[in-house]
Design a protein around this motif. Sequence first.
Motif, short mmCIF file in Angstrom:
data_model
loop_
_atom_site.label_atom_id
_atom_site.label_comp_id
_atom_site.label_asym_id
_atom_site.label_seq_id
_atom_site.Cartn_x
_atom_site.Cartn_y
_atom_site.Cartn_z
N THR A 1 144.51 -6.04 81.86
CA THR A 1 145.09 -6.40 80.57
C THR A 1 145.32 -7.91 80.46
O THR A 1 144.98 -8.53 79.45
N VAL A 2 145.89 -8.49 81.50
CA VAL A 2 146.14 -9.93 81.48
C VAL A 2 144.83 -10.70 81.41
O VAL A 2 144.71 -11.68 80.66
N MET A 3 143.83 -10.25 82.17
CA MET A 3 142.55 -10.96 82.14
C MET A 3 141.91 -10.90 80.75
O MET A 3 141.44 -11.90 80.23
N VAL A 4 141.94 -9.72 80.14
CA VAL A 4 141.30 -9.58 78.83
C VAL A 4 142.09 -10.33 77.76
O VAL A 4 141.52 -11.10 76.98
N LEU A 5 143.40 -10.12 77.71
CA LEU A 5 144.19 -10.71 76.63
C LEU A 5 144.38 -12.22 76.77
O LEU A 5 144.42 -12.93 75.77
N LYS A 6 144.51 -12.68 78.00
CA LYS A 6 144.83 -14.10 78.19
C LYS A 6 143.59 -14.96 78.39
O LYS A 6 143.58 -16.12 77.97
N VAL B 1 139.82 -13.67 78.50
CA VAL B 1 138.57 -13.32 77.82
C VAL B 1 138.66 -13.57 76.32
O VAL B 1 137.76 -14.15 75.72
N THR B 2 139.76 -13.15 75.69
CA THR B 2 139.89 -13.35 74.24
C THR B 2 140.10 -14.82 73.87
O THR B 2 139.81 -15.21 72.75
N SER C 1 138.63 -21.58 84.53
CA SER C 1 139.73 -20.98 83.76
C SER C 1 139.60 -19.46 83.73
O SER C 1 140.60 -18.75 83.78
N LEU C 2 138.39 -18.96 83.66
CA LEU C 2 138.16 -17.52 83.72
C LEU C 2 138.45 -16.99 85.12
O LEU C 2 138.84 -15.84 85.29
#
Length: 178
Positions: free
Chosen positions: A126-131, A133-134, A141-142
């Motif tokens: 969730t943190v990876m996608v919301l912070k 990837v989006t 940074s990724l």
Amino acid sequence: MIGNGDDMEGNRLFKFPKPQWLNSANTRNAGVYLSGALFSIALFVMIDATVYSNGRLNGSDLHLNFVDWIPSIFSFLGMLVINSIDKTRLSGDTFAYSGDGVAWKAKVVLFMGFAAMAGGLAGGVTVMVLKYVTEGATGMSLWFGVANLLANALVMLSCVVLWVSQNMEDDYTYNLAL
């Protein structure tokens, strides 16, 4: 013959027997050391990403903060809970533990540990996608989000390896316990 079932025990789950080398003390020790190595790699990856994100070399606006550490904290706590439970406490067959409901309590605590670890991994995703990837993060940074996810996955793998290696059955250990 394999097909007639004469040489098979009635209470076995799988058709093929487990290898004898799997129940040695050396295998158990190797599993414990492998688990420690996986855990230390997970901690290193998370700390490395944190140090790099707050350093001068990070040119992006994305930095690791406490929100990024929350999934890892849940995974670490889940691992601690899961590996604190003795496997013999999970079965209510023995007279020593069946009378006071310890098996039921141990199963509930084990479930809470697995839930914490699964929540940590889901939180990492969730943190990876919301912070990251989006927000369109690329490159290093990724990597901050990937490091968070990788650390949680390594903690889960470390927990599985430690649980299996600590709970291997060996006749030698039972003779020492008697």
